[in-house]
Design an enzyme around this catalytic site. Structure first.
Site, PDB file in Angstrom:
ATOM      1  N   CYS A   6       1.165  -1.215   0.099  1.00 43.90           N
ATOM      2  CA  CYS A   6      -0.213  -0.250  -0.390  1.00 43.90           C
ATOM      3  C   CYS A   6       0.913   1.413  -0.132  1.00 43.90           C
ATOM      4  O   CYS A   6       0.385   2.713  -0.360  1.00 43.90           O
ATOM      5  CB  CYS A   6      -0.843  -0.119   0.997  1.00 43.90           C
ATOM      6  SG  CYS A   6      -2.368  -0.846   1.252  1.00 43.90           S
ATOM      7  N   ASP A  29      10.587  -5.922  -9.001  1.00 43.02           N
ATOM      8  CA  ASP A  29      10.786  -6.754  -7.783  1.00 43.02           C
ATOM      9  C   ASP A  29      11.695  -6.083  -8.164  1.00 43.02           C
ATOM     10  O   ASP A  29      12.860  -6.395  -8.782  1.00 43.02           O
ATOM     11  CB  ASP A  29      10.238  -8.591  -8.251  1.00 43.02           C
ATOM     12  CG  ASP A  29      10.278  -8.997  -7.295  1.00 43.02           C
ATOM     13  OD1 ASP A  29      11.654  -8.905  -5.934  1.00 43.02           O
ATOM     14  OD2 ASP A  29       9.429 -10.202  -6.591  1.00 43.02           O
ATOM     15  N   HIS A  45      -6.021  -2.442  -0.721  1.00 43.39           N
ATOM     16  CA  HIS A  45      -5.817  -3.030  -0.174  1.00 43.39           C
ATOM     17  C   HIS A  45      -6.297  -4.466  -0.126  1.00 43.39           C
ATOM     18  O   HIS A  45      -7.345  -4.409   0.348  1.00 43.39           O
ATOM     19  CB  HIS A  45      -5.748  -2.893   0.832  1.00 43.39           C
ATOM     20  CG  HIS A  45      -4.614  -4.132   2.150  1.00 43.39           C
ATOM     21  ND1 HIS A  45      -3.590  -4.605   2.132  1.00 43.39           N
ATOM     22  CD2 HIS A  45      -5.116  -5.183   2.644  1.00 43.39           C
ATOM     23  CE1 HIS A  45      -3.243  -5.220   2.458  1.00 43.39           C
ATOM     24  NE2 HIS A  45      -4.142  -6.091   3.342  1.00 43.39           N
ATOM     25  N   ASN A  85       0.670 -16.328  -4.377  1.00 43.46           N
ATOM     26  CA  ASN A  85       1.069 -16.595  -3.582  1.00 43.46           C
ATOM     27  C   ASN A  85      -0.174 -16.357  -2.931  1.00 43.46           C
ATOM     28  O   ASN A  85      -0.272 -15.268  -2.369  1.00 43.46           O
ATOM     29  CB  ASN A  85       2.459 -16.583  -3.046  1.00 43.46           C
ATOM     30  CG  ASN A  85       3.517 -17.586  -3.906  1.00 43.46           C
ATOM     31  OD1 ASN A  85       3.591 -18.648  -5.297  1.00 43.46           O
ATOM     32  ND2 ASN A  85       4.675 -16.672  -3.836  1.00 43.46           N
ATOM     33  N   GLY A  91       4.157 -19.172   0.595  1.00 41.46           N
ATOM     34  CA  GLY A  91       5.880 -18.581   0.461  1.00 41.46           C
ATOM     35  C   GLY A  91       5.148 -16.909   0.309  1.00 41.46           C
ATOM     36  O   GLY A  91       5.921 -15.866   0.228  1.00 41.46           O
ATOM     37  N   THR A  93       4.759 -13.696   1.579  1.00 38.21           N
ATOM     38  CA  THR A  93       5.384 -12.898   2.876  1.00 38.21           C
ATOM     39  C   THR A  93       4.423 -11.246   3.085  1.00 38.21           C
ATOM     40  O   THR A  93       4.779 -10.992   4.388  1.00 38.21           O
ATOM     41  CB  THR A  93       6.659 -12.646   3.059  1.00 38.21           C
ATOM     42  OG1 THR A  93       6.840 -11.866   1.827  1.00 38.21           O
ATOM     43  CG2 THR A  93       7.836 -13.579   2.765  1.00 38.21           C
ATOM     44  N   HIS A  96      -0.746  -8.235   1.137  1.00 39.70           N
ATOM     45  CA  HIS A  96      -1.288  -7.521   0.218  1.00 39.70           C
ATOM     46  C   HIS A  96      -1.187  -8.612  -1.421  1.00 39.70           C
ATOM     47  O   HIS A  96      -0.094  -8.589  -2.004  1.00 39.70           O
ATOM     48  CB  HIS A  96      -0.699  -5.912  -0.054  1.00 39.70           C
ATOM     49  CG  HIS A  96      -1.510  -5.298  -0.678  1.00 39.70           C
ATOM     50  ND1 HIS A  96      -1.535  -4.299  -0.623  1.00 39.70           N
ATOM     51  CD2 HIS A  96      -1.237  -5.018  -2.065  1.00 39.70           C
ATOM     52  CE1 HIS A  96      -2.457  -3.606  -1.653  1.00 39.70           C
ATOM     53  NE2 HIS A  96      -2.339  -4.338  -2.939  1.00 39.70           N
ATOM     54  N   HIS A  98      -0.890 -10.037  -5.026  1.00 41.23           N
ATOM     55  CA  HIS A  98       0.309  -9.595  -6.051  1.00 41.23           C
ATOM     56  C   HIS A  98       0.354 -10.277  -6.797  1.00 41.23           C
ATOM     57  O   HIS A  98       0.314 -11.861  -6.336  1.00 41.23           O
ATOM     58  CB  HIS A  98       1.170  -8.956  -4.755  1.00 41.23           C
ATOM     59  CG  HIS A  98       1.987  -9.815  -4.553  1.00 41.23           C
ATOM     60  ND1 HIS A  98       1.688 -10.376  -2.425  1.00 41.23           N
ATOM     61  CD2 HIS A  98       3.188 -10.579  -4.742  1.00 41.23           C
ATOM     62  CE1 HIS A  98       2.807 -11.500  -2.963  1.00 41.23           C
ATOM     63  NE2 HIS A  98       3.380 -11.100  -3.169  1.00 41.23           N
ATOM     64  N   HIS A 100       3.326 -11.924  -9.641  1.00 40.65           N
ATOM     65  CA  HIS A 100       4.556 -11.925 -10.206  1.00 40.65           C
ATOM     66  C   HIS A 100       4.233 -11.874 -11.190  1.00 40.65           C
ATOM     67  O   HIS A 100       3.339 -12.838 -11.747  1.00 40.65           O
ATOM     68  CB  HIS A 100       5.620 -12.310 -10.052  1.00 40.65           C
ATOM     69  CG  HIS A 100       5.802 -12.960  -8.427  1.00 40.65           C
ATOM     70  ND1 HIS A 100       6.718 -12.225  -7.636  1.00 40.65           N
ATOM     71  CD2 HIS A 100       4.632 -13.248  -7.252  1.00 40.65           C
ATOM     72  CE1 HIS A 100       6.234 -12.669  -6.373  1.00 40.65           C
ATOM     73  NE2 HIS A 100       5.723 -13.474  -6.507  1.00 40.65           N
TER      74      HIS A 100
END
Length: 118
Positions: A6, A29, A45, A85, A91, A93, A96, A98, A100
């Site tokens: 955020c 990333d 969020h 994920n 995995g 972490t 929020h 997201h 990849h």
């Protein structure tokens, strides 16, 4: 709210932006696992894929629209992978939602796959 993504989307934490519109923010990333590794997040969020509902699912469509635009603008004609994920065991972490976007290398499946580890 003390959410890293955020804060990135709000410009409070620096990032290397690759895409932005009213609903979605995309950025590089900081620990890439492929030659091309971007994160695409909804600006609103949502803690993870398990929290997608009828009320917020349109944001996920916006994320995938952004992924297609990013891939076109980056010349990823040979293909790309989009992964999310959900939960600690998967995995995740940063809590929020997201995605990849990975590209720039031929990816396999199974033991030879390129898989993000956050």
């Amino acid at each position: 709210m003390d959410c890293l993504f955020c804060k990135i989307a709000a410009g409070e934490i620096p990032s290397t932006k690759v895409y932005e519109d009213e609903y979605v923010y995309g950025f590089k990333d900081i620990a890439p696992i492929a030659p091309v590794h971007y994160l695409i997040i909804p600006k609103e969020h949502i803690s993870g894929a398990s929290e997608i509902t009828a009320d917020n699912s349109a944001l996920v469509a916006k994320v995938f629209e952004a992924a297609a635009k990013i891939a076109k603008s980056e010349g990823l004609e040979s293909g790309f992978r989009v992964i999310t994920n959900c939960g600690d065991d998967a995995g995740q972490t940063v809590k929020h939602l997201h995605f990849h976007l990975l590209a720039g290398v031929k990816m396999g499946w199974g033991s030879e796959a390129v898989c993000p580890v956050e």
